[in-house]
Enzyme design. Structure first.
Site, mmCIF file in Angstrom:
data_model
loop_
_atom_site.group_PDB
_atom_site.id
_atom_site.type_symbol
_atom_site.label_atom_id
_atom_site.label_comp_id
_atom_site.label_asym_id
_atom_site.label_seq_id
_atom_site.Cartn_x
_atom_site.Cartn_y
_atom_site.Cartn_z
ATOM 1 C CG ASP A 51 -1.897 -1.107 1.230
ATOM 2 O OD1 ASP A 51 -2.386 -1.438 0.146
ATOM 3 O OD2 ASP A 51 -2.179 -1.651 2.311
ATOM 4 N N GLY A 52 1.972 1.205 0.745
ATOM 5 C CA GLY A 52 2.877 2.360 0.798
ATOM 6 C C GLY A 52 3.380 2.698 -0.604
ATOM 7 C CG ASN A 125 -4.212 6.009 3.335
ATOM 8 O OD1 ASN A 125 -5.100 5.423 2.727
ATOM 9 N ND2 ASN A 125 -3.066 5.436 3.666
ATOM 10 C CD GLU A 126 -3.285 9.075 6.772
ATOM 11 O OE1 GLU A 126 -2.274 9.300 6.080
ATOM 12 O OE2 GLU A 126 -3.662 7.946 7.030
ATOM 13 C CG ASP A 154 0.072 13.214 21.100
ATOM 14 O OD1 ASP A 154 0.224 13.983 22.068
ATOM 15 O OD2 ASP A 154 0.538 12.067 21.070
ATOM 16 C CB ALA A 166 -4.283 3.721 6.769
ATOM 17 C CE1 TYR A 167 -1.368 7.210 13.840
ATOM 18 C CE2 TYR A 167 -0.822 9.024 12.381
ATOM 19 C CZ TYR A 167 -0.771 8.436 13.627
ATOM 20 O OH TYR A 167 -0.122 9.066 14.648
ATOM 21 C CG ASN A 168 -9.620 6.495 11.017
ATOM 22 O OD1 ASN A 168 -9.962 7.422 11.734
ATOM 23 N ND2 ASN A 168 -10.434 5.483 10.706
ATOM 24 C CB ALA A 189 -2.751 11.231 22.404
HETATM 25 P P1 NAP Z 1 4.492 2.785 6.824
HETATM 26 O O1 NAP Z 1 4.468 3.372 8.182
HETATM 27 O O2 NAP Z 1 5.753 2.195 6.307
HETATM 28 O O3 NAP Z 1 3.358 1.633 6.687
HETATM 29 C C1 NAP Z 1 2.076 1.848 7.093
HETATM 30 C C2 NAP Z 1 1.246 0.544 7.052
HETATM 31 O O4 NAP Z 1 -0.079 0.936 6.705
HETATM 32 C C3 NAP Z 1 1.687 -0.513 6.014
HETATM 33 O O5 NAP Z 1 1.478 -1.794 6.535
HETATM 34 C C4 NAP Z 1 0.741 -0.232 4.848
HETATM 35 O O6 NAP Z 1 0.487 -1.396 4.033
HETATM 36 C C5 NAP Z 1 -0.526 0.138 5.599
HETATM 37 N N1 NAP Z 1 -1.479 0.959 4.862
HETATM 38 C C6 NAP Z 1 -1.271 2.069 4.089
HETATM 39 N N2 NAP Z 1 -2.432 2.512 3.600
HETATM 40 C C7 NAP Z 1 -3.396 1.672 4.066
HETATM 41 C C8 NAP Z 1 -4.798 1.621 3.911
HETATM 42 N N3 NAP Z 1 -5.467 2.524 3.199
HETATM 43 N N4 NAP Z 1 -5.475 0.636 4.567
HETATM 44 C C9 NAP Z 1 -4.834 -0.278 5.336
HETATM 45 N N5 NAP Z 1 -3.504 -0.264 5.511
HETATM 46 C C10 NAP Z 1 -2.795 0.700 4.884
HETATM 47 O O7 NAP Z 1 3.987 3.964 5.852
HETATM 48 P P2 NAP Z 1 3.661 3.949 4.291
HETATM 49 O O8 NAP Z 1 3.769 2.554 3.785
HETATM 50 O O9 NAP Z 1 4.437 5.045 3.626
HETATM 51 O O10 NAP Z 1 2.114 4.386 4.310
HETATM 52 C C11 NAP Z 1 1.725 5.672 4.723
HETATM 53 C C12 NAP Z 1 0.556 5.471 5.638
HETATM 54 O O11 NAP Z 1 1.000 4.912 6.863
HETATM 55 C C13 NAP Z 1 -0.143 6.735 6.067
HETATM 56 O O12 NAP Z 1 -1.065 7.190 5.088
HETATM 57 C C14 NAP Z 1 -0.799 6.311 7.370
HETATM 58 O O13 NAP Z 1 -2.155 5.950 7.197
HETATM 59 C C15 NAP Z 1 -0.029 5.083 7.796
HETATM 60 N N6 NAP Z 1 0.507 5.251 9.156
HETATM 61 C C16 NAP Z 1 0.049 4.419 10.123
HETATM 62 C C17 NAP Z 1 0.439 4.577 11.443
HETATM 63 C C18 NAP Z 1 -0.130 3.670 12.483
HETATM 64 O O14 NAP Z 1 -0.940 2.796 12.117
HETATM 65 N N7 NAP Z 1 0.226 3.834 13.744
HETATM 66 C C19 NAP Z 1 1.334 5.594 11.788
HETATM 67 C C20 NAP Z 1 1.811 6.428 10.776
HETATM 68 C C21 NAP Z 1 1.374 6.266 9.444
HETATM 69 P P3 NAP Z 1 1.663 -2.178 3.206
HETATM 70 O O15 NAP Z 1 2.338 -3.039 4.252
HETATM 71 O O16 NAP Z 1 0.936 -2.986 2.193
HETATM 72 O O17 NAP Z 1 2.541 -1.115 2.624
#
Ligand code: NAP
Length: 268
Positions: A51-52, A125-126, A154, A166-168, A189
């Site tokens: 997804d990233g 995503n957000e 936060d 995703a993060y949400n 938070a």
């Molecule tokens: P990353 O921190 O390396 O990976 C984020 C994880 O979120 C990966 O497992 C990715 O899937 C998954 N993901 C991304 N979009 C998704 C979606 N729409 N639905 C379900 N899972 C999803 O960051 P990145 O790969 O560059 O992705 C950026 C995204 O990371 C941001 O948009 C944000 O939503 C998310 N994020 C999450 C957190 C958290 O959950 N605590 C914190 C910061 C950011 P893959 O393994 O297939 O790449």
């Protein structure tokens, strides 16, 4: 006759590069032209990775108008539709129009600074709004210009339905079926004490409403705006408006795609 053009992007891992080589050969054998650079003439963009990688492809192509499909060589692969072992089936289904287009709405933040400049950021995503790392931020929140709360915590995250998983989701927000047009405002938070009063659950806004955010004076000198993991730091922010953007992303889905089945297989 001009060949039909496909652009392929990868996250450059070994498995993604091997899959790209195999897929490129199969597409060329079927009469397609294939390039690794974005072209407005492409009829399809294929992203090999997780997804990233798909998010990075969409940003690097500046939210393309043509459909995008993902081949999952990554970890989770919520956006990704095709397994590397199913390339032949994918090409056959694509050529026989055995697919649907999932139109995903995006979210846009407009940041206004003291000098009157405006900056736009779009997220699939957000959009995340935060202050200084490790410090509480205080934000005056309004919905369509009506003051709602002074948020302390936060930061806040404004998710599209596509980004709800995703993060949400990690923040305790709800999973939203992308057929529903809304924005989800999820606190990060939140503080809810006798000193500070913030909503502790997500707020769901209909597509036509916008969210206004005004940082309290002492925090306006460092605001972080993060769209799909891409961080931009601003100083002297007077106002942030967040709303559903006019831009959408068209994900190509194969005929047996079902959103809730995907949720079940990826989350449970
Ligand atoms: P990353 O921190 O390396 O990976 C984020 C994880 O979120 C990966 O497992 C990715 O899937 C998954 N993901 C991304 N979009 C998704 C979606 N729409 N639905 C379900 N899972 C999803 O960051 P990145 O790969 O560059 O992705 C950026 C995204 O990371 C941001 O948009 C944000 O939503 C998310 N994020 C999450 C957190 C958290 O959950 N605590 C914190 C910061 C950011 P893959 O393994 O297939 O790449």
């Amino acid at each position: 006759m001009k060949k039909k053009l496909v652009n392929i992007f990868t996250n450059n891992t070994n498995i993604s590069l091997d899959t790209k080589t195999e897929l490129t050969k199969k597409l060329i054998d079927k009469g397609y032209a294939v390039t690794g650079e974005f072209s407005k003439d492409a009829e399809l963009i294929i992203c090999i990775g997780g997804d990233g990688a798909l998010l990075k492809t969409i940003h690097s192509c500046d939210f393309p108008e043509c459909p995008v499909i993902g081949v999952n060589t990554g970890h989770l692969g919520f956006f990704q539709e095709v397994r590397p072992e199913d390339l032949d089936r994918f090409i056959s289904d694509y050529e026989n129009n055995q697919y649907s287009i999932q139109e995903l709405n995006t979210v846009m933040a407009t940041i206004t600074t003291k000098d009157g400049h405006e900056y736009n950021h779009v997220g699939l995503n957000e959009i995340v709004i935060q202050g200084r790392p490790s410090y509480t931020v205080h934000l005056y929140i309004s919905i369509d210009d009506m003051p709602i709360e002074k948020f302390s915590g936060d930061g806040i995250l404004i998710a599209t339905p596509a980004g709800s998983t995703a993060y949400n989701y990690s923040l305790g927000g709800s999973i939203v079926d992308p057929r529903i047009k809304l924005l989800q405002v999820t606190p990060i938070a939140p503080m809810n004490t006798t000193a500070y009063r913030s909503f502790t659950s997500s707020l769901l806004l209909p597509a036509e409403l916008s969210l206004g955010v005004v940082p309290e004076k002492q925090y306006e000198n460092r605001m972080a705006i993060i769209n799909d993991g891409i961080e931009t730091i601003y100083t002297d922010v007077t106002d942030i408006k967040v709303k559903m953007s006019d831009t959408s992303v068209k994900l190509l889905r194969l005929k047996d795609y079902d959103f809730w089945n995907k949720v079940k297989t990826k989350f449970l």
